[in-house]
Scaffold this motif. Structure first.
Motif, mmCIF file in Angstrom:
data_model
loop_
_atom_site.group_PDB
_atom_site.id
_atom_site.type_symbol
_atom_site.label_atom_id
_atom_site.label_comp_id
_atom_site.label_asym_id
_atom_site.label_seq_id
_atom_site.Cartn_x
_atom_site.Cartn_y
_atom_site.Cartn_z
ATOM 1 N N ASP A 189 0.809 -1.183 0.047
ATOM 2 C CA ASP A 189 0.123 0.066 0.038
ATOM 3 C C ASP A 189 0.837 1.151 0.105
ATOM 4 N N PHE A 190 0.635 2.185 -1.067
ATOM 5 C CA PHE A 190 1.504 3.196 -1.053
ATOM 6 C C PHE A 190 0.589 4.476 -0.752
ATOM 7 N N VAL A 191 1.078 5.491 -0.008
ATOM 8 C CA VAL A 191 0.562 6.682 0.478
ATOM 9 C C VAL A 191 0.990 7.906 -0.090
ATOM 10 N N GLU A 192 0.265 8.396 -0.752
ATOM 11 C CA GLU A 192 0.766 9.762 -1.541
ATOM 12 C C GLU A 192 0.736 10.761 -0.488
ATOM 13 N N GLU A 193 1.767 11.771 -0.721
ATOM 14 C CA GLU A 193 1.806 12.750 0.212
ATOM 15 C C GLU A 193 1.526 14.115 -0.380
ATOM 16 N N PRO A 194 0.905 14.999 0.386
ATOM 17 C CA PRO A 194 0.226 16.222 -0.291
ATOM 18 C C PRO A 194 1.328 17.152 -0.477
ATOM 19 N N GLU A 195 2.497 16.931 0.492
ATOM 20 C CA GLU A 195 3.422 18.403 0.136
ATOM 21 C C GLU A 195 4.908 17.736 -0.157
ATOM 22 N N LEU A 196 5.474 18.563 -0.928
ATOM 23 C CA LEU A 196 7.004 18.464 -1.024
ATOM 24 C C LEU A 196 7.907 18.257 -0.012
ATOM 25 N N TYR A 197 7.907 19.548 0.614
ATOM 26 C CA TYR A 197 8.525 19.756 2.066
ATOM 27 C C TYR A 197 8.223 21.052 2.541
ATOM 28 N N ARG A 198 8.421 21.139 3.856
ATOM 29 C CA ARG A 198 8.700 22.387 4.624
ATOM 30 C C ARG A 198 9.799 22.528 4.710
ATOM 31 N N MET A 199 10.359 24.039 4.019
ATOM 32 C CA MET A 199 11.672 24.370 4.445
ATOM 33 C C MET A 199 11.809 25.613 5.377
ATOM 34 N N ILE A 200 12.758 25.254 6.215
ATOM 35 C CA ILE A 200 12.643 26.360 7.348
ATOM 36 C C ILE A 200 14.191 26.889 7.468
ATOM 37 N N ILE A 201 14.210 28.146 7.520
ATOM 38 C CA ILE A 201 15.367 28.686 7.792
ATOM 39 C C ILE A 201 15.222 29.687 9.288
ATOM 40 N N PRO A 202 15.359 29.135 10.471
ATOM 41 C CA PRO A 202 14.687 29.786 11.617
ATOM 42 C C PRO A 202 14.958 31.257 11.824
ATOM 43 N N GLY A 203 13.877 32.148 11.830
ATOM 44 C CA GLY A 203 13.956 33.596 12.053
ATOM 45 C C GLY A 203 13.899 34.143 10.743
ATOM 46 N N ILE A 204 14.124 33.412 9.268
ATOM 47 C CA ILE A 204 14.277 34.034 8.070
ATOM 48 C C ILE A 204 13.037 33.501 7.237
ATOM 49 N N ILE A 205 12.918 32.151 7.172
ATOM 50 C CA ILE A 205 11.875 31.799 6.278
ATOM 51 C C ILE A 205 11.129 30.469 6.557
ATOM 52 N N ASP A 206 9.965 30.297 6.609
ATOM 53 C CA ASP A 206 9.197 29.176 6.810
ATOM 54 C C ASP A 206 8.143 28.796 5.805
ATOM 55 N N ILE A 207 8.516 27.971 4.868
ATOM 56 C CA ILE A 207 7.634 27.664 3.548
ATOM 57 C C ILE A 207 7.465 26.394 3.498
ATOM 58 N N THR A 208 6.087 25.875 2.961
ATOM 59 C CA THR A 208 5.772 24.599 2.897
ATOM 60 C C THR A 208 5.251 24.448 1.215
ATOM 61 N N LEU A 209 5.904 23.751 0.485
ATOM 62 C CA LEU A 209 5.514 23.494 -1.044
ATOM 63 C C LEU A 209 4.511 22.484 -1.258
ATOM 64 N N PRO A 210 3.628 22.572 -1.731
ATOM 65 C CA PRO A 210 2.695 21.682 -1.850
ATOM 66 C C PRO A 210 3.106 20.619 -3.313
ATOM 67 N N ALA A 211 2.720 19.519 -3.235
ATOM 68 C CA ALA A 211 3.057 18.638 -4.176
ATOM 69 C C ALA A 211 2.472 18.618 -5.361
ATOM 70 N N SER A 212 2.513 20.031 -6.122
ATOM 71 C CA SER A 212 2.222 19.890 -7.661
ATOM 72 C C SER A 212 2.729 21.114 -8.234
ATOM 73 N N VAL A 213 3.068 21.035 -9.308
ATOM 74 C CA VAL A 213 3.873 22.207 -9.889
ATOM 75 C C VAL A 213 2.923 23.498 -9.984
ATOM 76 N N VAL A 214 1.773 23.279 -10.141
ATOM 77 C CA VAL A 214 0.971 24.661 -10.043
ATOM 78 C C VAL A 214 0.999 25.230 -8.697
ATOM 79 N N GLY A 215 0.809 24.274 -7.687
ATOM 80 C CA GLY A 215 1.006 24.548 -6.311
ATOM 81 C C GLY A 215 2.134 25.084 -5.799
ATOM 82 N N VAL A 216 3.416 24.709 -6.371
ATOM 83 C CA VAL A 216 4.767 25.000 -5.956
ATOM 84 C C VAL A 216 4.888 26.504 -6.671
#
Lengths: 506, 385
Positions: free
Chosen positions: A85-112
């Motif tokens: 059984d495979f589970v699709e993930e809705p997000e590519l990743y959350r990228m955090i540079i503490p105090g600078i940026i905190d961004i979550t990229l969804p798993a789709s080209v349009v969403g990105v």
């Protein structure tokens, strides 16, 4: 009469798909594995109520049921799609540079594109152009490049593959610089560099762009039961087809006769004869340690000289007595870095100093079944070269391991505070742990350094020993999807050779 | 390599030059030959050849075997870990894990401290037949029962019973050597005063070290005994250590003590992340365990077929690994409690009962793999080893 048509050394990803493909293709195949379980990296272990995924972070190449990609078809061909059984993930990743940026990229080209434009409105135009380029370079590398090579058609590559021809071999960093001004968006888009083990300056844009695009377009997945479930299913596919498997059976030597494989000798001293050997062990182990005529393969040695030993990893497997929410984890895949400078982060991989970047994967975000109710599993990872550990005396090993683990936990706790207070089980793996279980020099996890010269554009299959093939991260790209594909691909070419040979004999 | 088509790609020709440059400075890695084996051999050797250099009489029922490496090198271990000793008794190859009781900083030998198990197959052999000068094989040090500085904290309570004192002893010696900033309270249950292993050593260590408190609990005290007696209940633990909050509990001892203490601690609200346990062998009475199939008797005899190798009969209530070994089959193993998974085998047909303590992977269950040390064949089975 040989004992087997083919012997596969090692039940890692490439070994498993090679063995299953060979056996299902009609070759009598023996699969040998030095450990007691199939999978190599693709494995799991249990501590208390937790089962830890060892190596798989995000499986690429599946595609959705509606828009299947190459790996889904490969697994279907091997008959395992109804066993896993495979589970699709809705997000590519959350990228955090503490105090600078905190961004979550969804798993789709349009969403990105949409998300990036919210954070970097000035780069809107460049974002679209860049994602478009990633797409074309990826598609051209799959559709045009192999055909042009086969047909020896320069014009085809020049015209139909113009994006690849222009950008494919450029350092990823150079292409990022060409498109973007903001260092931060480069850091966000380049966050996957750790999956390839080198900073953007050393990676080809073809590799980096395709990695990013493939995840966004075909979605990241994980597996119920972890990658061990895939390994077990592949072994089952092999056994059901009549294949023979031996665990706890390391190969000691590959025996040849007139530059052709003749047999393997196992650690127990058995000699087993065969026509063909597929080695899923590292190329270095295969040619430098296993092959009986290792001093007579000059072309292989020459190829080794232009390679560099690749990275290993330091991983903390955490069984946590809390939910992802309690910890503040909102995405399965997280990259935490203290600086947007990937070079600086990478250079720490050559030391035991405080890491500047890490990955933090917690499948429970999308899949509560990954741990008992109310609990979570996370793996905290940073890349590290095995040679860092070479001079640590065995007696200092454990304390060195704990000391570095504390540093890595400190880094993760800058984003997810108090991880330590929730720990119920923990296991720490160093590059030497990888070395122990993978039997690779330096504990390398992706094979050689995957710089732009590691690409198949510059490498040919070793042919000095007739009947000896490699399948795995050391003769192609590392990671799950590429190694699964490598096994199938090498097995298919062996089957084709076998058919020609049989025809010739008739 | 020259591929004319590829020269269309920008940077291709330059890359070829770069590759040649790399090759000029590169290596064919032959200098690394044997490196992996050497590094791993020093940390995690699969087998150790050991020689008994001394047999120390600890109590009437317990001896310590002092073991040195035949080759001269012993790998390091973490205090609390065990080695699995391989023996051949009356023609049967088997093994049992024993915790190392000596300090991890004693690098010349390992001590294993062995208490007689009534009717025990291996302990009686080791206590009665083994003498100085004999050689034994073992695994390298293994196991997950040790002090972990990452999250164990500084307030440690060790509940030991019988030979469960062995890992505690090593952990105490490790704390002393590493000057770890912890408090350590050992609550040690023994049957009677004569049965206290390391009695003298512990007294001395306690006198010399402020971090260490030792409380002896006797389950079958003599008339004139005035110390703590009975079982190690939470009532007793609370009386000795105060609040149970923020303490790490270690449990090591016979299974009845383990069962009792674990329930006691959990009922007192100690979360499982604060309890470390070292299990002691496979369950002796599997039919009393949760999930045991109704109507199956442990004394029933069934047939075990080992694919491609042979067939034998075995008792339902006996762990599969024992009957395999008695019939001449070897399966790699170490912990013999279901945890380490080295004895993983595939059940091709028929059913086994997996003891709840067996740590079986999700997909191993799905695909029919079990751990032979903690699996009971409840009917005729065919297996792949």
């Amino acid at each position: 009469m040989k004992d087997f048509d083919a012997i596969v050394i090692g039940a890692g990803n490439g070994g498993l798909t090679a063995a299953a493909t060979l056996q299902r293709g009609g070759l009598k195949t023996l699969l040998l594995e030095r450990h007691n379980i199939p999978g190599g990296c693709a494995t799991s272990f249990v501590r208390g109520p937790y089962e830890f995924e060892v190596a798989l972070h995000q499986l690429s190449g599946m595609g959705t049921p509606d828009k299947p990609f190459i790996l889904r078809k490969l697994f279907a061909d091997l008959g395992i799609m109804d066993k896993v059984d495979f589970v699709e993930e809705p997000e590519l990743y959350r990228m955090i540079i503490p105090g600078i940026i905190d961004i979550t990229l969804p798993a789709s080209v349009v969403g990105v594109a949409r998300t990036l434009k919210q954070y970097f409105p000035k780069e809107s135009r460049a974002i679209d152009d860049f994602l478009e380029l990633c797409k074309f370079v990826t598609l051209e590398s799959i559709m045009v490049l192999p055909r042009a090579r086969k047909a020896v058609d320069k014009e085809m590559l020049r015209h139909q593959g113009k994006n690849f021809a222009k950008y494919g071999l450029k350092p990823a960093q150079q292409v990022f610089d060409e498109f973007f001004d903001d260092e931060m968006i480069k850091a966000v888009l380049g966050a996957y560099w750790g999956y390839l083990g080198l900073p953007l300056r050393e990676l080809s844009f073809a590799d980096m762009g395709a990695l990013f695009y493939a995840y966004a377009e075909f979605k990241p997945y994980h597996v119920i039961g972890g990658s061990q479930a895939l390994s077990n299913a592949l072994l089952d596919s092999f056994l059901e087809a009549g294949g023979e498997m031996r665990f706890n059976c390391a190969v000691d030597k590959i025996l040849t006769e007139s530059s052709a494989v003749r047999a393997v000798r196992t650690e127990q001293g058995d000699e087993i004869t065969c026509h063909t050997i597929v080695s899923n062990a590292s190329s270095l182990h295969t040619y430098n340690e296993l092959l009986d005529v290792s001093n007579r393969v000059e072309l292989v040695r020459e190829d080794f000289k232009s390679r560099r030993l690749g990275v290993s990893a330091f991983v903390i497997y955490l069984g946590l007595d809390c939910t992802p929410e309690q910890l503040g984890v909102t995405a399965a895949t997280n990259f935490i870095v203290l600086t947007p400078d990937d070079e600086a982060v990478f250079r720490r991989a050559e030391t035991l100093d405080e890491p500047l970047g890490c990955g933090f994967t917690c499948y429970n975000v999308d899949d509560p079944s990954f741990a008992p109710e109310g609990k979570s599993i996370a793996s905290l990872i940073c890349i590290q070269y095995g040679d860092v550990w070479k001079n640590v005396a065995p007696d200092d090993y454990v304390n060195t391991k704990y000391a570095f683990a504390e540093k890595l936990l400190d880094l993760a706790e800058t984003v997810f505070p108090n991880i330590r207070s929730y720990i119920e089980e923990v296991e720490i793996a160093t590059p030497l742990t990888m070395m122990r279980y993978l039997n690779t020099p330096g504990g390398a996890i992706y094979g050689f350094d995957q710089n732009r010269l590691d690409s198949s554009l510059f490498r040919e299959r070793y042919k000095e020993i007739d009947g000896l093939y490699l399948a795995g991260a050391w003769s192609g790209m590392g990671g799950f999807q590429p190694t699964y594909q490598a096994g199938v691909s090498v097995a298919n070419s062996i089957i084709r050779t076998q058919i020609y040979r049989d025809k010739a004999n008739v | 390599m020259s591929d004319d088509v590829l020269s269309v790609i920008e940077g291709y020709d330059q890359a070829l030059l770069d590759k040649a440059k790399l090759a000029a400075k590169g290596t064919d890695f032959t200098e690394r030959k044997g490196e992996v084996a050497a590094i791993i051999g020093h940390l995690h050797p699969k087998r150790l050849s050991l020689r008994v250099i001394k047999v120390i009489e600890e109590t009437v029922s317990t001896k310590t075997l002092r073991l040195e490496a035949v080759g001269g090198y012993l790998p390091p271990f973490q205090a609390g870990q065990y080695i699995n000793l391989f023996v051949n008794i009356e023609g049967v190859n088997t093994s049992r894990p024993y915790a190392i009781s000596s300090s991890p900083f004693e690098r010349n030998y390992y001590d294993v401290t062995i208490r007689r198990v009534i009717e025990g197959f291996v302990s009686n052999y080791l206590l009665d037949q083994v003498h100085a000068g004999m050689c034994l094989q073992s695994t390298g040090p293994m196991g997950t029962f040790y002090y972990n500085p990452i999250f164990h904290g500084d307030d440690l309570i060790f509940l030991a019973g019988g030979s469960g004192i062995a890992p505690a002893m090593s952990i105490i010696l490790d704390i002393i050597h590493q000057k770890r900033p912890v408090r350590f309270h050992l609550i040690y249950g023994s049957r009677n005063m004569d049965d206290i292993i390391f009695h003298r050593e512990l007294k001395q260590l306690e006198a010399e070290n402020d971090f260490l408190t030792v409380t002896r609990v006797i389950s079958e005290p003599s008339m004139n005994y005035s110390g703590k007696k009975g079982f190690v209940s939470t009532e007793l633990i609370s009386e000795l250590v105060g609040s149970l909050d923020d303490k790490m509990f270690y449990l090591c001892g016979p299974s009845n003590m383990y069962d009792f203490c674990l329930v006691e601690l959990k009922n007192s609200g100690v979360p499982s992340r604060k309890i470390r346990v070292e299990m002691n062998g496979a369950p002796k009475l599997p039919e009393q365990l949760e999930g045991w199939p109704v109507g199956v008797l442990s004394k029933t005899i069934i047939n075990v077929t080992v694919r491609g190798k042979g067939r034998f009969s075995a008792k339902v209530g006996e762990p599969l690994i024992n009957s395999l070994e008695r019939n001449g089959y070897f399966v790699e193993n170490a912990c013999r409690t279901g945890e380490c998974s080295l004895c993983r085998i595939k059940v091709l047909s028929g059913n086994v009962f997996n003891a709840p303590q067996a740590r079986i992977r999700f997909s191993d269950r799905q695909f029919g793999w079990c751990h032979a040390c903690s699996a009971y064949p409840v009917e005729d089975i065919e297996i792949l080893i």
